[in-house]
Write a protein that holds these residues in place. Structure first.
Motif, mmCIF file in Angstrom:
data_model
loop_
_atom_site.group_PDB
_atom_site.id
_atom_site.type_symbol
_atom_site.label_atom_id
_atom_site.label_comp_id
_atom_site.label_asym_id
_atom_site.label_seq_id
_atom_site.Cartn_x
_atom_site.Cartn_y
_atom_site.Cartn_z
ATOM 1 N N ARG A 56 1.584 11.011 -70.093
ATOM 2 C CA ARG A 56 1.705 10.520 -71.396
ATOM 3 C C ARG A 56 3.082 10.990 -72.125
ATOM 4 O O ARG A 56 3.377 9.962 -73.205
ATOM 5 C CB ARG A 56 1.009 11.599 -72.293
ATOM 6 N N GLY A 89 4.208 2.527 -76.773
ATOM 7 C CA GLY A 89 3.997 3.126 -78.233
ATOM 8 C C GLY A 89 2.863 4.444 -78.421
ATOM 9 O O GLY A 89 3.175 5.156 -77.623
ATOM 10 N N ARG A 90 1.994 3.865 -79.128
ATOM 11 C CA ARG A 90 0.841 5.118 -79.218
ATOM 12 C C ARG A 90 -0.395 4.495 -78.709
ATOM 13 O O ARG A 90 -1.474 4.707 -78.987
ATOM 14 C CB ARG A 90 0.720 5.257 -80.705
ATOM 15 N N LYS A 91 -0.369 3.535 -77.767
ATOM 16 C CA LYS A 91 -1.548 3.050 -77.245
ATOM 17 C C LYS A 91 -2.311 3.941 -76.263
ATOM 18 O O LYS A 91 -1.623 5.036 -75.820
ATOM 19 C CB LYS A 91 -1.134 1.697 -76.176
ATOM 20 N N ASN A 92 -3.485 4.001 -76.333
ATOM 21 C CA ASN A 92 -4.320 4.942 -75.400
ATOM 22 C C ASN A 92 -4.462 3.892 -73.974
ATOM 23 O O ASN A 92 -5.069 2.910 -73.977
ATOM 24 C CB ASN A 92 -5.768 5.129 -75.962
#
Length: 200
Positions: A56, A89-92
């Protein structure tokens, strides 16, 4: 029967006139795949490893910069790494193994091998990475899309989305079902490639 990369075939398709012959000669004389000549191999492999292992922390990619000894890589890798981190970015995101197949016509085999299978915020994407400095033109995009859809659709779920990621520009481009419009062109270009190959 020549077996070539999708990148080489797409480059051939978008050229006109004598540069087509130059491209075929280049592919023929280059021979098989050589990791030493694969400029983006380190970063591409790192991206795949990142997702396969469920990492992550995007700063992990910065490790590559300290390993680079080639001046050209030292110049070009930072921008690509920055672009990929921006894309994340902040994507899952979750990994799945993307399909790989051959697209064949007129005695030519084209390896269609997207690097990434990613579930992004719940949607499944099969992604080809694009690293070149050369702009990803409106002529290349439908050719890449048609090759991916034609070769891989039978191996995928109906809801899967095919895409190309312009890494440095952090731009994910998804394809519509462009197969019908582009396939006659690809068939003709495959025949042309083989004709030139046999004549050289």
């Amino acid at each position: 029967m020549p077996k070539i990369s999708m990148t080489d075939f797409v480059d051939f398709v978008v050229k006109a006139g004598s540069p087509k012959m130059t491209k075929v000669r280049q592919v023929r004389d280059r021979g098989g795949y050589n990791p030493a000549h694969d400029f983006w191999r380190l970063f591409r492999n790192d991206i795949v490893e990142f997702h396969q292992n469920g990492f992550r922390d995007k700063k992990r990619f910065d490790r590559l910069l300290g390993k680079l000894t080639d001046h050209k890589k030292q110049k070009r890798y930072p921008e690509a790494i920055k672009g990929y981190k921006k894309f994340l970015g902040r994507k899952n995101i979750e990994w799945f193994t993307p399909p790989k197949e051959l697209w064949s016509h007129s005695g030519l085999d084209v390896r269609v091998n997207p690097e990434l299978g990613l579930v992004i915020n719940g949607d499944r994407f099969i992604i080809k990475l694009y690293f070149k400095d050369e702009k990803l033109t409106k002529y290349k995009v439908p050719v890449i899309g048609a090759l991916m859809i034609s070769a891989l659709a039978s191996e995928c779920d109906d809801s899967d989305k095919f895409a190309i990621l312009d890494v440095s520009n952090s731009k994910l481009i998804t394809f519509e079902d462009q197969v019908a419009d582009v396939m006659p062109l690809l068939a003709g270009e495959a025949y042309s490639f083989i004709s030139i190959w046999d004549a050289l």
